[in-house]
Every structure is written in C-alpha cells, then in structure tokens.
Scaffold this active site. Structure first.
Site, PDB file in Angstrom:
ATOM      1  N   SER A  81      46.098 -38.286  66.248  1.00 60.37           N
ATOM      2  CA  SER A  81      45.750 -39.361  65.315  1.00 60.37           C
ATOM      3  C   SER A  81      44.940 -40.408  66.075  1.00 60.37           C
ATOM      4  O   SER A  81      45.376 -40.900  67.121  1.00 60.37           O
ATOM      5  CB  SER A  81      47.063 -39.950  64.777  1.00 60.37           C
ATOM      6  OG  SER A  81      46.822 -41.061  63.960  1.00 60.37           O
ATOM      7  N   LYS A  86      42.799 -36.468  63.197  1.00 56.99           N
ATOM      8  CA  LYS A  86      43.082 -37.368  62.067  1.00 56.99           C
ATOM      9  C   LYS A  86      42.477 -38.721  62.368  1.00 56.99           C
ATOM     10  O   LYS A  86      42.715 -39.282  63.438  1.00 56.99           O
ATOM     11  CB  LYS A  86      44.598 -37.454  61.875  1.00 56.99           C
ATOM     12  CG  LYS A  86      45.112 -38.664  61.093  1.00 56.99           C
ATOM     13  CD  LYS A  86      46.563 -38.454  60.698  1.00 56.99           C
ATOM     14  CE  LYS A  86      47.381 -39.729  60.759  1.00 56.99           C
ATOM     15  NZ  LYS A  86      48.807 -39.503  60.403  1.00 56.99           N
ATOM     16  N   LEU A  87      41.674 -39.234  61.423  1.00 54.49           N
ATOM     17  CA  LEU A  87      41.050 -40.546  61.593  1.00 54.49           C
ATOM     18  C   LEU A  87      41.656 -41.530  60.610  1.00 54.49           C
ATOM     19  O   LEU A  87      41.882 -41.197  59.444  1.00 54.49           O
ATOM     20  CB  LEU A  87      39.538 -40.451  61.336  1.00 54.49           C
ATOM     21  CG  LEU A  87      38.750 -39.463  62.199  1.00 54.49           C
ATOM     22  CD1 LEU A  87      37.282 -39.463  61.784  1.00 54.49           C
ATOM     23  CD2 LEU A  87      38.894 -39.807  63.685  1.00 54.49           C
ATOM     24  N   GLU A 103      45.538 -38.726  53.581  1.00 54.00           N
ATOM     25  CA  GLU A 103      46.927 -39.150  53.635  1.00 54.00           C
ATOM     26  C   GLU A 103      47.076 -40.534  53.013  1.00 54.00           C
ATOM     27  O   GLU A 103      46.305 -41.446  53.312  1.00 54.00           O
ATOM     28  CB  GLU A 103      47.316 -39.187  55.129  1.00 54.00           C
ATOM     29  CG  GLU A 103      48.775 -39.051  55.420  1.00 54.00           C
ATOM     30  CD  GLU A 103      49.027 -39.062  56.939  1.00 54.00           C
ATOM     31  OE1 GLU A 103      48.246 -38.437  57.701  1.00 54.00           O
ATOM     32  OE2 GLU A 103      49.997 -39.705  57.355  1.00 54.00           O
TER      33      GLU A 103
HETATM   34  O1  OSB Z   1      50.525 -43.333  59.160  1.00 54.29           O
HETATM   35  O2  OSB Z   1      50.953 -41.573  60.231  1.00 54.29           O
HETATM   36  C1  OSB Z   1      50.888 -42.806  60.195  1.00 54.29           C
HETATM   37  C2  OSB Z   1      51.737 -44.212  63.645  1.00 54.29           C
HETATM   38  C3  OSB Z   1      52.496 -45.322  63.302  1.00 54.29           C
HETATM   39  C4  OSB Z   1      52.681 -45.600  61.962  1.00 54.29           C
HETATM   40  C5  OSB Z   1      52.116 -44.794  60.977  1.00 54.29           C
HETATM   41  C6  OSB Z   1      51.364 -43.676  61.332  1.00 54.29           C
HETATM   42  C7  OSB Z   1      51.152 -43.402  62.693  1.00 54.29           C
HETATM   43  C8  OSB Z   1      50.305 -42.308  63.167  1.00 54.29           C
HETATM   44  C9  OSB Z   1      50.520 -41.843  64.598  1.00 54.29           C
HETATM   45  O3  OSB Z   1      49.381 -41.851  62.546  1.00 54.29           O
HETATM   46  C10 OSB Z   1      51.051 -40.473  64.736  1.00 54.29           C
HETATM   47  C11 OSB Z   1      51.600 -40.202  66.128  1.00 54.29           C
HETATM   48  O4  OSB Z   1      52.763 -40.549  66.409  1.00 54.29           O
HETATM   49  O5  OSB Z   1      50.857 -39.682  66.956  1.00 54.29           O
HETATM   50 MG    MG Z   2      50.223 -41.756  57.729  1.00 51.79          MG
END
Ligand code: OSB
Ligand code: MG
Length: 386
Positions: free
Chosen positions: A146, A172-173, A224
């Site tokens: 991410s 994932k962006l 998402e």
């Molecule tokens: O929306 O998925 C999310 C991290 C903190 C809060 C929300 C999100 C995220 C991530 C990170 O996208 C995912 C990871 O732990 O690598």
């Molecule tokens: Mg998310």
C-alpha cells in the site's frame, strides 16, 4: 485441545517510527501507535496480541486511548481467572462490551497465540483447526503493498517502480479528490500490466459517481471504500454504476454487515481486517461466509507491528483468502520492528509463515521497552484527569 487459565494481561502502549509514512485521504500520523497485549497463563506461557490503532479517530471511531480505557477497565476484568479451551469462547465472555472492536481484537489475538502455543501449533494451523476440513493453511501468503499519497506524480511513479523492483506483485495507491483519475492514468501508462488498485478511504460521495466512473478505463483490480466510512447502502447504489469492483473496508464490522452488503450488492470484494471486526473468531465467520458465497477475500493491514502482522499473515495463509493481502515485508514499515525475525519478500510476491508455535515471531523486550518510552515522550495528549 489443552486449555489455559488466564493469570494476567499486561498492556504496552508503543510508538514506532515508520520507514515510510502512509498519507491517506484522512491524513497521516508520524508514528505507528499500538497497544501490545501480553497474556500470561497459569503455567507461565505468554501470548501476544495487538490493537492496531491511530491516535485520532480518523479511520474508525476508536483511538489508541479509547482502546486502552476499554481494554483495561472492561475487557481484562471479564477474562482474568477464566479457563479457556478455545479462543472462540472469548466473544461470549465479552458480551457486555459493545463495539470497541479493535480493543476486543487485541486481547482475543493474545489468547489465540497463547492457546496455539499451549497446544504447540502454528497459529495458521490453529485457525484451520477451527474450520471445516479442506482449509489447511499454506506455508506462504501472497501479498501486495500500500503506497501513500505523494507530493507529485513523478514521486508517486518512482515509488511504484521501487516497490515493483523489490518484487511486489500488487500495488495499492491511496486516492482523494484531486488525486485520482490523473494518478490512475499516469500509473497505467507507465505500468500497463501491473495488478493495480486504489483505496479512497471514504473520500467521496454518491454525487461523485460519474467522476469515479472514469476509473473504469484503467483495468483496476478494485476500488476500496469510495464512500462513507459507515455506509453500506450508498455503496450498493454506486457499484452497479461502475465496472470496477468495489471492495469494502471501513464499513464492515461483522459477518452480519458483510451479509447485508452482499445482499444489497454494495461490493464484490472484502478487505478483512481482523482487528476491525473484533478479532479472529469473527474473522473466521466472515471467512466462511466468503467461501460459501465465493466472494474474493484478502486480509488488510493497519501498519501492524510484527505481532499483529505475524497473526494476520497466518490468517492470510488460509486457502479461502484469494487475493493478495496488505501485509508487506518488515523493511516497508520499521527499522527495526519489535519482533524477530523480520519478514522478507519472497519470489511470487509472498511472505513465508514463521515456523514456531503460535504467531512464530519473538518479542524483543528491549525494543518493546524503547517503543513504550517513545510513546510516553510523544504522546500528544494531556492527561485525561488528575
Ligand atoms: O485503508 O487499508 C487502509 C493503513 C492504516 C489504516 C487504513 C489502511 C491502511 C493501509 C496499510 O492501507 C496497509 C498495511 O498495513 O500495509
Ligand atoms: Mg482501506
């Protein structure tokens, strides 16, 4: 299964510097904060769990300090002295504690680890033992990465290139209004064949449907949580207007929520964060619902420390988890983490499960103490009372 008696539950508030800050549509925090839960049994085994939360109620309603209060004053008193044969007994013991899912999940996770260790099983195999036959865990889980919002397209594209070079097979962006269609266009132009998805973290409304439809041209794996953090209904109005599959994250707190979302057609894919749904018992119910309905499923992350990540990885190794999970290598998050050994990316964009019993990683007590001292030094809040 050998039972355990819960003798003591200790809480450790930690702050860890992040190697790379994750800026989302709701902002960024400079440190990873978490409550690390240490559950000790009558025969002095230790199980570890994590309530992974931010200092602000920005992703969901809970914060690190609400979880501390609820865990210390309402959850722990219900569990001390209890003898448990399975961690799936925990939710019933916590019947009197409504909501506060991340708080409940941290303690439940520590008890999963404790019972898995008492029975000398890998946590992944212990999860599988709570499922019907045919769900034996794999030794690896396929993962992605991410990437937060950057200060410009070139910086963003360079970071994607770096992650691809490291071997990540799914990118994932994070997006927000003003940083979406042009970003997706540029990423697709530069990287025509990669597995690409976007995460809006609730930054849009139904009035943005036509705008979001432009994303359909970029062959995205999914988008998402485009709409409100607590919405299911409006997502069911958005999904039929998009070709891109909608994946829900923030608004699914339980198997019941996901049942409603599927019935309404609010999304086609689920990001299951075990901590968001109150723990691995509820996660197993959601897993089974996804298997029954053939819903694509992956495990999301909250930038967990090695404690939460090892457990999530064990869950992601179950065969019903069909898409790459948000569980990246240690060097994407911390240098160093509070556990050993680090997770390193393997061929096929995968991570290997640790081999030992329970979560399979070892807490480094000196680093835990340092991370607790760091929390005390940086805690941005005045005492609640004196
Ligand atoms: O929306 O998925 C999310 C991290 C903190 C809060 C929300 C999100 C995220 C991530 C990170 O996208 C995912 C990871 O732990 O690598
Ligand atoms: Mg998310």
């Amino acid at each position: 299964m050998k039972p355990v008696t819960i003798k003591e539950i200790k809480l450790h508030l930690v702050a860890l510097p992040l190697v790379e800050i994750l800026k989302t549509s709701f902002g960024a925090e400079p440190f990873k904060s978490a409550i690390i839960v240490e559950a000790v049994s009558g025969d002095d085994l230790t199980g570890w769990g994590e309530s992974s939360l931010k200092t602000k109620p920005s992703y969901g309603a809970e914060t690190i300090l609400t979880a501390l209060h609820v865990t210390r004053d309402f959850i722990i008193p219900q569990l001390l002295g209890q003898t448990l044969r399975s961690p799936t007994e925990v939710p019933a013991l916590l019947n009197s504690v409504r909501g506060n899912h991340h708080a409940r999940a941290g303690v439940e996770a520590a008890i999963w680890d404790l019972l898995a260790k008492a029975n000398n099983m890998r946590l992944a195999d212990f999860f599988a033992a709570h499922l019907p036959p045919g769900h034996e865990a794999r030794d690896t889980a396929v993962v992605g990465v991410s990437i937060g919002i950057q200060d410009g397209l070139e910086a963003q594209l360079a970071l994607i290139q770096k992650r691809l070079d490291e071997g990540y097979g799914r990118i994932k962006l994070k997006i927000e209004p003003g940083w979406d269609v042009e970003l997706a266009r540029a990423a697709r132009q530069r990287f025509p064949d990669i597995m690409l998805m976007l995460d809006a973290n609730s930054a849009y409304t139904l009035a943005d449907s036509e705008h979001l439809r432009q994303l359909d041209q970029f062959d995205l794996l999914m988008i998402e949580q485009p709409l409100a953090y607590d919405d299911i209904y409006e997502h069911s109005q958005l999904q039929p207007r998009l070709r891109t599959p909608v994946c829900l994250d923030e608004s699914i707190y339980s198997a019941q929520d996901w049942r409603i979302a599927l019935a309404l057609g609010a999304g086609k894919i689920l990001n299951l964060k075990p901590t968001r749904v109150g723990g691995y018992t509820e996660s197993l119910a959601i897993y089974q619902l996804c298997v029954e309905t053939r819903t694509p499923l992956w495990i999301g992350g909250m930038l967990e420390t090695g404690i939460g990540r090892a457990a999530n990885l064990s869950f992601a190794a179950l065969p019903g988890v069909t898409l790459p999970s948000d569980i990246s290598a240690t060097d994407r998050y911390f240098d160093p983490d509070i556990t050993e050994p680090p997770f390193a990316l393997q061929p096929g964009s995968s991570l290997k499960l640790p081999e030992g019993p329970g979560i399979g990683v070892e807490m480094q007590r000196d680093r835990l103490a340092e991370a607790e001292a760091r929390w005390r030094a940086f805690n941005p809040f005045a005492p609640l009372w004196d």
